[in-house]
Scaffold this active site. Sequence first.
Site: not given
Length: 537
Positions: A211, A275
């Site tokens: 993330d 990401e």
Amino acid sequence: MTIQLPVSRAGTQSDWWRGAVIYQIYPRSFADSNGDGVGDLPGIIEKLDHVADLGVDGVWLSPFFTSPMKDFGYDIADFRGVDPVFGTLSDFDRLVERAHKLGLKVVIDQVYSHTSDQHAWFQESRASRTNAKADWYTWADCKPDGTPPSNWQSVFGGPAWTWDARREQYYLHNFLTSQPDLNLHHPDVQEALLDTARFWMDRGVDGFRLDAVSFLMHDPSLRDNPPVAAPLKRTRPFDFQHHLYNKSHADIPGFLTRLRGVIDAYGDGRFIVAEVGGELADGEMKQYTHGPERLHSAYGFNYLYAETLTPQVVRDAIAVWPGAPDEGWPSWAFSNHDAPRHVSRWAAAAERERAARACMLLLLCLRGNIFLYQGEELGLPQAAIPRELLQDPEAIANWPQTLGRDGARTPMPWTAEQANGGFSDARPWLPVPDEHLPLAVDRQAGDEESVLSLTRRLLDFRRAELALRLGAVSMLDLAEPLVGFERVHEGRRLVCLFNLGSETVAVARADWTVLQSVGGATRLELPPLSGFVAERT
């Protein structure tokens, strides 16, 4: 525009992920097994057959870790614990075992840029400037006038610095004030995170989705970010800056190389995808996946934040990955838990089913890994959540300018006639929209013409066609509203052609044999929001 990419090697056990389709599960909203209104790990286990029947290669689980849930799991209080609302570590072990029996790989989120302020590390760090973890987070003295040490702004609104009276210093938080940023410049912090990766690898996971990777490290000199001369949007103070110094530090690839080394020590078949967001995302994705010692893949927000789907959006996204030596492997998503569902962004209400079909074929024709977000296989539109039921802190803080992420996070509709769509016996944490009930799994499962049945057929088709999973891509020179490309692998040539406009377009190619089509497309013409895959004859 034509881009010729090298042909990738065939999929093997060691690189199962290359060209794979991975199904994203948002645990809070997938299936509730204990009647508390919140999805959980046992609920996921009960519904894994649905995922396996789709024909995907694996699942990605959004955070299920111990958390105060101020950002619904992305504020982690224990990297190695399962929050009781989701179950136990034993439940997680059972989930991995069941997924593997069904032939599904398991990818889990890892959030390394920050923790919850309830994490034991932060509780120790804030206690003094001299304790063992004093420098595990990003602390800084104020300016002489008491203001924060830099002009950095939080993604969720307001300054990215909060004063802590115990240390008489500010701490950095690029997201909520309750999400203090770890100091990954500190070698002990890196080692603690690598130990966390080993913990989950030891429990049998097949990979990680990282993330907010570009937020892993900041500029230690705390230079001010420069202003944006004319910001396209002005929803948050964050939008007014070029984010050059609060993120995207040059030492991030070094940590990613260390992480890849840990993963590779577990043998073949492990996978890491990042990401990567922001204005520098295209370059950072390439940097973070460059060569065999960094990440396997990365995805940005090319489609996730696109307000409309145009041929230029498709061309630009494909152009990011030209196939240079040592280049990484792309991943693509049209929807996820952080973005409004694409059928609502890209189509009017009356056209959403057609859009769902055309977009599913387009997505599954792209070169790279594919992420399907739960409910995408049903063609679910974005839900409208009343202000009084909002849960997302970003939505609450910026209402009504930013309606936030809740509308993409509503519970899965499993059975149309049951209360709450069969998700839970109790009132769900977010409501199940009435318009989702006719699209429930039980309504579509037995209908050969449904979006769900189409998704299964197209996934079977992609799995059988190595040209789609692994092949090179070259753009076709077409006038809008058409967009198309060829996929080529070991002499097999497939043409993927789509009409993204509102009028029927004639194509009339007698030398093409259509293998799959949506929206009534034929080799003679393409109606609006339609497409086909054909082979040259």
